[in-house]
Write an enzyme that holds these catalytic residues in place. Structure first.
Site, short mmCIF file in Angstrom:
data_model
loop_
_atom_site.label_atom_id
_atom_site.label_comp_id
_atom_site.label_asym_id
_atom_site.label_seq_id
_atom_site.Cartn_x
_atom_site.Cartn_y
_atom_site.Cartn_z
N HIS A 67 41.05 -8.05 -11.90
CA HIS A 67 41.95 -8.72 -12.84
C HIS A 67 42.97 -9.54 -12.04
CE1 HIS A 67 44.04 -9.39 -16.59
NE2 HIS A 67 45.17 -9.14 -15.96
N ASN B 124 33.54 -14.31 -7.72
CA ASN B 124 33.72 -12.93 -7.23
C ASN B 124 32.37 -12.25 -7.00
OD1 ASN B 124 36.59 -11.93 -6.96
ND2 ASN B 124 36.69 -13.06 -8.90
N GLY C 121 31.12 -17.08 -11.41
CA GLY C 121 30.64 -16.03 -10.52
C GLY C 121 31.11 -16.11 -9.08
N ASP D 113 42.23 -3.46 -19.43
CA ASP D 113 42.92 -3.63 -18.13
C ASP D 113 43.71 -2.39 -17.71
OD1 ASP D 113 41.81 -6.16 -17.84
OD2 ASP D 113 43.44 -7.10 -18.94
N ARG E 248 28.79 -5.59 -31.50
CA ARG E 248 29.10 -5.26 -30.11
C ARG E 248 28.22 -4.14 -29.58
NH1 ARG E 248 33.77 -7.41 -27.78
NH2 ARG E 248 34.95 -8.33 -29.46
C1 GAR Z 1 38.61 -14.25 -11.89
O1 GAR Z 1 39.85 -14.83 -11.57
C2 GAR Z 1 38.82 -12.86 -12.45
O2 GAR Z 1 39.89 -12.17 -11.87
C3 GAR Z 1 39.11 -13.18 -13.89
O3 GAR Z 1 38.21 -14.19 -14.23
C4 GAR Z 1 37.94 -14.97 -13.06
C5 GAR Z 1 36.45 -15.05 -12.89
O4 GAR Z 1 36.11 -15.93 -11.86
N1 GAR Z 1 38.93 -12.01 -14.72
C6 GAR Z 1 39.67 -11.76 -15.80
O5 GAR Z 1 40.56 -12.48 -16.19
C7 GAR Z 1 39.30 -10.47 -16.49
N2 GAR Z 1 40.31 -10.10 -17.42
P1 GAR Z 1 34.71 -15.89 -11.15
O6 GAR Z 1 33.66 -15.98 -12.27
O7 GAR Z 1 34.70 -17.09 -10.27
O8 GAR Z 1 34.60 -14.61 -10.39
#
Ligand code: GAR
Length: 219
Positions: free
Chosen positions: A111, A16, A14, A147, A67
């Site tokens: 992404h 982001n 988490g 995506d 799902r």
């Molecule tokens: C981030 O790098 C995000 O861009 C990626 O997962 C990570 C999550 O990190 N998302 C994907 O690859 C989606 N296809 P976080 O939990 O620290 O935010």
């Protein structure tokens, strides 16, 4: 000010979500996080959200036969919390067209590549293998195809000669934390709107700073 009520969906640590929460902590930010929902076994993200005083919920997809029943539960929880807009932040579960269309033009994702390059998983390994000299990250509206969707903002990150997937991922993550709050601000303030499959910006946006990598010897 009426702030956009946001639900953040995570699966893991988490970071982001935390960047979004910090931006939303400013009283003049046009959005607020009303719920952080995780489907993941990694409790890190939910603990961080709780530490920030945000309501959290864990809904494991393992508890559902398919799902669509999982997604119905997600939507029920999100709507019960008053969520108007979803930010996917490392939510590592494919979403069905039915869920995506329910939240159409009300759900964005981050992404870790310059889309439309390197959709899917293992983006940094694949970027290094392809030999690109510039990679980066993208925030986009979500469409049923993985995506895909109107691109709101991107950050370009040079690939260095000795990069590993981890080193590239960490430099890109720093930029993710900058562009995700900015994307949310643009949308929530009305400065950017989605029009079909493209974004429309209220004022001129962008800059003409060139990024060339490697840097040419001659200026
Ligand atoms: C981030 O790098 C995000 O861009 C990626 O997962 C990570 C999550 O990190 N998302 C994907 O690859 C989606 N296809 P976080 O939990 O620290 O935010």
């Amino acid at each position: 000010m009426d702030r956009l009520k946001v639900g953040v969906l995570i699966s893991g640590r988490g970071s982001n979500m935390t960047a979004l929460a910090k931006a939303c902590a400013a009283t003049d930010f046009p959005a607020e996080i009303v719920l952080v929902l995780s489907n993941g076994a990694d409790p890190g993200g939910l603990e961080r959200a709780e530490g920030l005083g945000i309501a959290t919920e864990l809904i494991s997809h393992h508890g559902f036969p398919n799902r669509s029943s999982f997604e119905i539960a997600l939507t029920e929880r999100l709507e019960a919390a008053g969520v108007e807009f979803i930010c996917l932040a490392g939510f590592m579960r494919l979403l069905t067209a039915s869920f995506v269309n329910h939240w159409r033009d009300r759900m964005i994702n981050i992404h870790p590549s310059l889309l439309p390059a390197f959709k899917g998983l293992h983006t940094h390994e694949r970027a290094l293998k392809a030999g690109v000299r510039i990679s980066g990250c993208t925030v986009h509206f979500v469409r049923p195809e993985m995506d895909e969707g109107p691109i709101i903002i991107q950050a370009a990150v040079p690939v260095l000669a000795d990069d590993t997937p981890n080193s590239l991922a960490s430099r890109i993550l720093v930029q993710e934390h900058r562009i995700y709050p900015e994307a949310l601000r643009l949308i929530a303030s009305g400065a950017a709107t989605v029009m079909g499959e493209r974004m429309r910006f209220r004022a001129a946006v962008g800059n003409d700073n060139l990024l060339v990598n490697p840097v040419p010897a001659q200026p």
